[in-house]
Design an enzyme around this catalytic site. Structure first.
Site: not given
Lengths: 318, 310
Positions: A25, A64, A185
């Site tokens: 991310e 991840r 987020e």
């Protein structure tokens, strides 16, 4: 109403910004790395703000996690495990982070942690609230939202996890042991991709968040406020066959429609044969995390939420 | 204009999905066709679906040891099995044995490869070079017969470069590259579109096998000419992201002086080339490690002669 001050016993002064809790991310990964090289924009006089990469091996591999999801292991059992050779990498890392920024529940723990995440879902900017009675955070969320809307930057959503919706073990997120945990987020962004527009949104959320903390630190008082939050009520899995294989996809009518009302009879899945599966619940829900890449293995096609209002210093009002 | 060209009919056709194990449209379509093969059947042939990289699919990663779709070269296909070789080298030899051998008369007639990209390329049709007439006619057929959409044609092979992708194992091949779709995500719109492309391509082969004459035509295509890396710090770390004005602008003209990157400190980096190019695969997740921020292409016009079966 009496003047409701958000000044706590001790002001929020020590702030950590976590990036790379999930190594693919990339907005948080690159913002934190940038701030480690050049942190002027996150420093506020009197505050201690520490940018930190939480899962460096996963960041390096752009995955991840290495052994298990770091964002699910901050529970007493894992934090208390003895360090042995076969202990999962992320459990070791969680213990390290707990030592550096905690320990969980102690006086020396950091006051506030921003944990930066991306999603492949079309959720825009989302702030995650873990406790409906945290007045400081509710005020901060309200402040960030007003600033962002004022500057026409983005609309922001508040997503609430409540302890009573998470089974038994409580919340085990990377930031959830801080006095003030704040999940950030931003999406949609594919895993392993860095988009300038998404990076910019996340950066602005953090800027206004730090501004709020700074103003509170200086003693500024904020009038009572109300925010609208989406509270998670249930996870929905993909339809599967006997072999547990996914046999239907998020329907085009639901894809990218995070936060939009879903009513009885609305399409939610499309089978590989072209059949539509409709939502059968009686009440309106607001789906989020629609088609998030990392949730296939967690058996979540989307989350159902309900909308409610929170007024700071009060219990949830309907 | 060049005379009518004739080619052998196309009988043995294969469709590969999951060459990259996190590109989901092809994986789910092939799994679906393995259960229900009727969609791949035509009067004159039946196409064989197969999953290319099962181990990578299981783990939902692009590859396990090395990029399988860069492994169909002589160096790897002719190598002897070794204990410490990457999984994909062994798998490439297996596929070459099943659907090739590459360059031989026994090779399959046509091999499709199904891919996704995080870049905004639409439904891109990728062929190695224009001199393979069958895929070029197929592209033209798709552009004129498939559901309305944008179907740009990309020619990926540099002159004199050895082909390396899975479709090069067969006599003819074509790749469908659909995006944008994140890795590990299956979007219904792209799934449906890829299914429609496949159906249209198989219809074309069937018409060709039945003796249809496909007239000569002119077409536009984008030819790969090189790539551009991200600006990096001395330690190799990126110091800039693709500029928001370039993001999602695949196949649109990029002129000298246009912004291409923005650094984390807020500076713009401009394109320094001397001619207009057409960037593709802008900000593809899998290309960070290949040091590619985007590929450069030039737009060209092609004259394709008429085609009929022998």
């Amino acid at each position: 109403m009496t003047s409701c001050s958000v000044v706590l016993e001790a002001p929020v002064r020590r702030v950590a910004i976590f990036g790379g809790t999930h190594g693919n991310e990339l907005s948080g990964v690159f913002l934190v790395k940038h701030w480690q090289k050049n942190g002027a924009e996150i420093q506020r006089s009197g505050l201690q703000v520490t940018p930190f990469i939480t899962n460096p091996r996963a960041v390096k591999k752009c995955t991840r996690y290495i052994d298990c999801d770091l964002n699910r292991v901050f529970d007493p059992d894992n934090l208390g495990r003895k360090v042995m050779e076969d202990i999962p990498y992320e459990v070791r890392k969680a213990q390290e982070i707990n030592n550096l920024f905690g320990p969980k529940g102690s006086d020396v723990a950091y006051d506030l942690i921003f944990d930066l995440h991306n999603t492949t879902s079309n959720m825009g900017g989302t702030l995650i609230l873990e406790n409906s009675r945290n007045d400081f955070i509710i005020q901060m969320f309200h402040y960030i939202k007003v600033k962002l809307i004022l500057n026409k930057l983005l609309h922001i959503y508040f997503y609430m996890l409540l302890k009573d919706c998470i089974p038994v073990q409580g919340l085990n997120y990377t930031d959830s042991w801080a006095k003030h945990p704040v999940g950030v987020e931003v999406g949609p962004q594919p895993q392993g991709v860095l988009r300038a527009d998404i990076l910019d949104k996340m950066r602005k959320i953090i800027k206004h968040g730090l501004d709020f903390i700074y103003l509170s630190f200086l003693g500024e008082e904020f009038p009572p406020c109300t925010i609208e939050v989406y509270r998670i009520i249930e996870k929905v899995d993909y339809p599967r066959n006997k072999n547990d294989e996914i046999i239907a996809i998020i329907h085009p009518c639901l894809q990218d429609q995070d936060w939009q009302p879903l009513n009885k009879g609305d399409p939610i899945f499309l089978t590989c044969d072209g059949e539509t599966i409709a939502y059968e619940g009686d009440s309106t829900v607001y789906p989020t995390f629609v088609n998030e890449a990392a949730y296939y293995e967690k058996k979540q096609a989307f989350m159902k939420t309900v909308k409610l209002k929170l007024t700071h210093a009060l219990s949830p009002a309907s | 204009m060049a005379a009518l060209q004739r080619l052998q009919p196309v009988r043995r056709v294969a469709v590969s999905g999951g060459t990259h194990g996190n590109e989901m449209s092809g994986i789910y379509l092939v799994k679906h066709w393995l259960r229900e093969p009727s969609a791949l059947q035509r009067d004159s042939f039946s196409a064989t679906p197969f999953l290319t990289n099962p181990l990578a699919i299981e783990r939902c990663v692009r590859y396990v040891g090395r990029d399988l779709n860069r492994t169909f070269t002589k160096q790897f296909l002719n190598s002897k099995a070794a204990r410490d070789e990457p999984y994909e080298v062994q798998r490439a030899r297996e596929i070459n044995h099943l659907y090739g051998p590459k360059g031989s008369a026994e090779a399959f007639d046509f091999l499709f490869e199904l891919h996704n990209t995080t870049a905004n390329v639409g439904a891109c049709l990728i062929a190695s070079a224009q001199d393979n007439l069958l895929p070029m006619h197929m592209c033209h057929f798709i552009q004129t017969h498939c559901t309305p959409g944008y179907y740009p044609i990309l020619l990926y092979n540099l002159p004199d470069q050895e082909t390396y992708s899975i479709s090069s194992v067969a006599k003819h091949g074509l790749a469908f590259e659909l995006g944008p779709q994140p890795q590990g995500v299956l979007r219904a719109d792209l799934f449906t579109q890829m299914g429609a492309l496949m159906a249209c391509a198989l219809d074309f082969i069937d018409l060709f096998n039945k003796g249809t004459t496909f007239p000569a035509f002119e077409m536009e295509a984008y030819r790969f000419i090189g790539s551009v890396d991200y600006p990096r710090h001395p330690d190799g770390e990126l110091c800039a992201a693709v500029h928001s004005k370039l993001q999602d602008k695949d196949f649109l003209p990029l002129r000298p002086g246009d912004p291409i990157f923005q650094t984390f400190s807020g500076e713009e980096i401009l394109y320094q080339g001397h001619t207009t190019i057409y960037p593709v695969f802008i900000n593809e997740a899998a290309y960070y490690e290949k040091k590619i921020a985007f590929n450069k292409t030039e737009k060209c016009s092609l004259s394709i002669p008429a085609l009929q079966r022998e």
